[in-house]
Design a protein around this motif. Structure first.
Motif, mmCIF file in Angstrom:
data_model
loop_
_atom_site.group_PDB
_atom_site.id
_atom_site.type_symbol
_atom_site.label_atom_id
_atom_site.label_comp_id
_atom_site.label_asym_id
_atom_site.label_seq_id
_atom_site.Cartn_x
_atom_site.Cartn_y
_atom_site.Cartn_z
ATOM 1 N N UNK A 88 49.953 46.086 36.689
ATOM 2 C CA UNK A 88 49.316 45.106 37.565
ATOM 3 C C UNK A 88 49.987 43.729 37.483
ATOM 4 N N UNK A 89 50.913 43.575 36.551
ATOM 5 C CA UNK A 89 51.541 42.259 36.396
ATOM 6 C C UNK A 89 52.273 41.810 37.656
ATOM 7 N N UNK A 99 51.338 41.825 40.495
ATOM 8 C CA UNK A 99 50.464 41.250 41.515
ATOM 9 C C UNK A 99 49.975 39.849 41.143
ATOM 10 N N UNK A 100 50.415 39.337 39.954
ATOM 11 C CA UNK A 100 49.923 38.027 39.519
ATOM 12 C C UNK A 100 50.480 36.938 40.439
ATOM 13 N N UNK A 101 49.565 36.072 40.869
ATOM 14 C CA UNK A 101 49.976 34.921 41.686
ATOM 15 C C UNK A 101 50.347 33.800 40.735
ATOM 16 N N UNK A 148 46.883 27.131 39.845
ATOM 17 C CA UNK A 148 47.266 27.440 41.218
ATOM 18 C C UNK A 148 46.295 26.741 42.159
ATOM 19 N N UNK A 195 47.544 42.166 48.477
ATOM 20 C CA UNK A 195 46.493 41.264 48.025
ATOM 21 C C UNK A 195 45.339 41.239 48.996
ATOM 22 N N UNK A 196 44.156 41.387 48.432
ATOM 23 C CA UNK A 196 42.951 41.429 49.245
ATOM 24 C C UNK A 196 42.799 40.138 50.046
ATOM 25 N N UNK A 232 45.485 46.984 51.873
ATOM 26 C CA UNK A 232 45.670 46.463 50.513
ATOM 27 C C UNK A 232 45.726 47.602 49.500
ATOM 28 N N UNK A 236 48.545 40.706 33.405
ATOM 29 C CA UNK A 236 47.336 40.781 34.214
ATOM 30 C C UNK A 236 46.202 41.381 33.413
ATOM 31 N N UNK A 239 42.778 43.180 34.363
ATOM 32 C CA UNK A 239 42.091 43.696 35.539
ATOM 33 C C UNK A 239 42.993 43.603 36.749
ATOM 34 N N UNK A 240 42.384 43.430 37.926
ATOM 35 C CA UNK A 240 43.176 43.339 39.148
ATOM 36 C C UNK A 240 43.417 41.879 39.523
ATOM 37 N N UNK A 241 44.658 41.455 39.588
ATOM 38 C CA UNK A 241 44.937 40.074 40.021
ATOM 39 C C UNK A 241 44.397 39.824 41.426
ATOM 40 N N UNK A 242 44.232 40.909 42.203
ATOM 41 C CA UNK A 242 43.699 40.766 43.556
ATOM 42 C C UNK A 242 42.293 40.175 43.552
ATOM 43 N N UNK A 243 41.564 40.417 42.455
ATOM 44 C CA UNK A 243 40.178 39.954 42.404
ATOM 45 C C UNK A 243 40.059 38.643 41.632
ATOM 46 N N UNK A 246 43.018 32.295 42.930
ATOM 47 C CA UNK A 246 44.250 32.183 43.709
ATOM 48 C C UNK A 246 44.006 32.360 45.205
#
Lengths: 258, 188
Positions: free
Chosen positions: A15-16, A18-20, A31, A123-124, A187, B25, B27-31, B35
């Motif tokens: 999942x890394x 996807x980090x913003x 951020x 990304x959601x 997504x 990360x 969990x999910x970075x999406x959640x 950001x």
């Protein structure tokens, strides 16, 4: 889970990717809404790629097109025909809007497949905005064109009268679920594929650590290649699906009668 | 609620991990809703920019190129039809010219043949006339020769008869001999 795996020498961080994070400055910097992040970079790369294809590719305005101009014209024709076929002739007004959505999603999906890339469409936040934009556009267009008659979309006239209230309830729920499914479909597809590739990638260096690697490493490389090919397909299919659903929703707004 | 704590944890973790080069990360970075404003803001900017570029520049251009191509294809088809028609007309003209030339050649041949025939007839007539004239002349000459010959024969016969009479001891009575000879020749 990460700590367990690390003890065996393999690092799992699917999942890394996807980090913003801020593009400039240290990784831990906050951020803010205006911060230039990796999301900003890849959003604009998608814009640049789409513009390069559609603007630079058609620079020659040749009657006999170059290869890139052909691709631009094919995309144009493909989406134009889709809008016309699915939404009807009067849906063509919305063609630039739908085409922008398609080009943005397809470019973001494809660029996200580059190694070390950031996939904005995984990304959601991104897909929710895209889906909500479609939802509100469709709803507003529906009410502007038909007024209260737009509510007839929920009143299924072809069904027997006693069933209609129940169907209306279901229709209303399904109408409001649309942006949810619309956004999570894109997504979820993008995130899952990229995460799976990372998981397989984490197995690849096993050959450096244990004898099992002789078997596991080639298998994981094969799996990465296969999933990657699948993801290339998914990148186009999900852009197509998002676009055609937009056309279907738009058709409901233009012709609400069942 | 859980998301905010997650996000906080992620942030804290990120700071810790900086030393190792990169966050991790949780969990999910999406959640990680911290950001979201950033993503939403930049997405809207990007979409507006792309929409303006596409709708102002790219799409009208492609539409005009496609229309132009459709137009030129139609024009080309029309031009091809026209050329085809012209080719057919040229073929007809050629055939007509060929037929004309053939007729003319035939008439020339006929005229030449008639002329030659006329000349031939004239020459034949001339030749026939000459032949007739020569024949008549020859016949006249032959008649003269014959007449001369007959005169000579009479004279020779008279003198021979007189000689014979003399030789037999008679007296040659010239007028009687002439009459007898003429009588004999007539009978011959």
């Amino acid at each position: 889970m990460a700590t367990e795996e690390q003890s065996a020498g393999l690092a799992f961080h699917p999942m890394d990717q996807f980090i913003v994070k801020p593009l400039f400055g240290a990784a831990g910097d906050p951020v803010h809404w205006y911060t230039v992040t990796n999301v900003t970079l890849w959003l604009f790369l998608a814009v640049v790629a789409a513009s390069a294809l559609m603007v630079l590719g058609t620079r020659g305005r040749a009657v006999i097109p170059t290869k890139i101009q052909s691709i631009a014209e094919l995309s144009y024709g493909f989406i134009y025909k889709m809008v016309e076929d699915v939404s009807g002739k009067d849906g063509v007004r919305f063609f630039p809007y739908i085409f922008t959505l398609f080009m943005f999603i397809v470019m973001a999906n494809v660029l996200g497949l580059l190694p070390l890339a950031f996939t904005t469409t995984s990304h959601l936040a991104v897909t929710v905005i895209l889906a909500l934009a479609v939802f509100f556009t469709v709803t507003i267009v529906g009410f502007v064109l038909h007024g209260a008659a737009f509510l007839g979309l929920f009143w299924v006239k072809s069904a027997p009268l006693p069933l209609r209230p129940i169907l209306a309830l279901i229709e209303v729920i399904s109408y409001f679920v649309r942006p949810v499914s619309h956004s999570i479909r894109l997504m979820g597809n993008m995130m899952a594929g990229h995460a799976v590739i990372k998981v397989f990638a984490a197995f690849a260096p096993l050959i450096l650590i244990s004898g099992m690697g002789v078997l596991v490493t080639p298998l994981s490389i094969l799996a990465i290649s296969t999933i990657y090919a699948l993801e290339v397909l998914v990148a186009f299919i999900q852009a197509y699906v998002f676009t055609i659903l937009t056309c279907v929703y738009l058709k409901d707004a233009l012709h609400p009668a069942h | 609620m859980a998301d905010t704590t997650d996000a906080a944890a992620a942030g804290a973790h990120g700071i810790e991990e900086t030393a190792h080069g990169g966050g991790e990360a949780v969990g999910m970075p999406q959640l990680n809703f911290e950001s979201w404003p950033n993503q939403v803001f930049w997405l809207v900017v990007a979409l507006v920019v792309l929409y303006l570029i596409l709708s102002r520049i790219a799409l009208p251009r492609i539409a005009s190129v496609l229309a132009e191509r459709a137009g030129s294809v139609t024009n080309d088809i029309a031009a091809a039809e026209e050329l085809k028609l012209k080719a057919r007309q040229a073929e007809e003209a050629y055939n007509q010219a060929l037929a004309d030339a053939r007729t003319e050649a035939n008439s020339i041949v006929a005229a030449a043949r008639a002329e030659i025939q006329e000349e031939l007839d004239e020459a034949n007539a001339k030749a026939d006339a000459e032949i007739a004239a020569r024949t008549a002349e020859s016949e006249k000459a032959i008649a003269e020769i014959r007449k001369g010959a007959m005169d000579s024969v009479e004279e020779v016969a008279r003198s021979a008869a007189a000689e014979i009479v003399t030789a037999l001891g008679g007296k040659a009575d010239q007028p009687a001999i002439d009459a007898a000879v003429a009588d004999n020749l007539k009978g011959a």
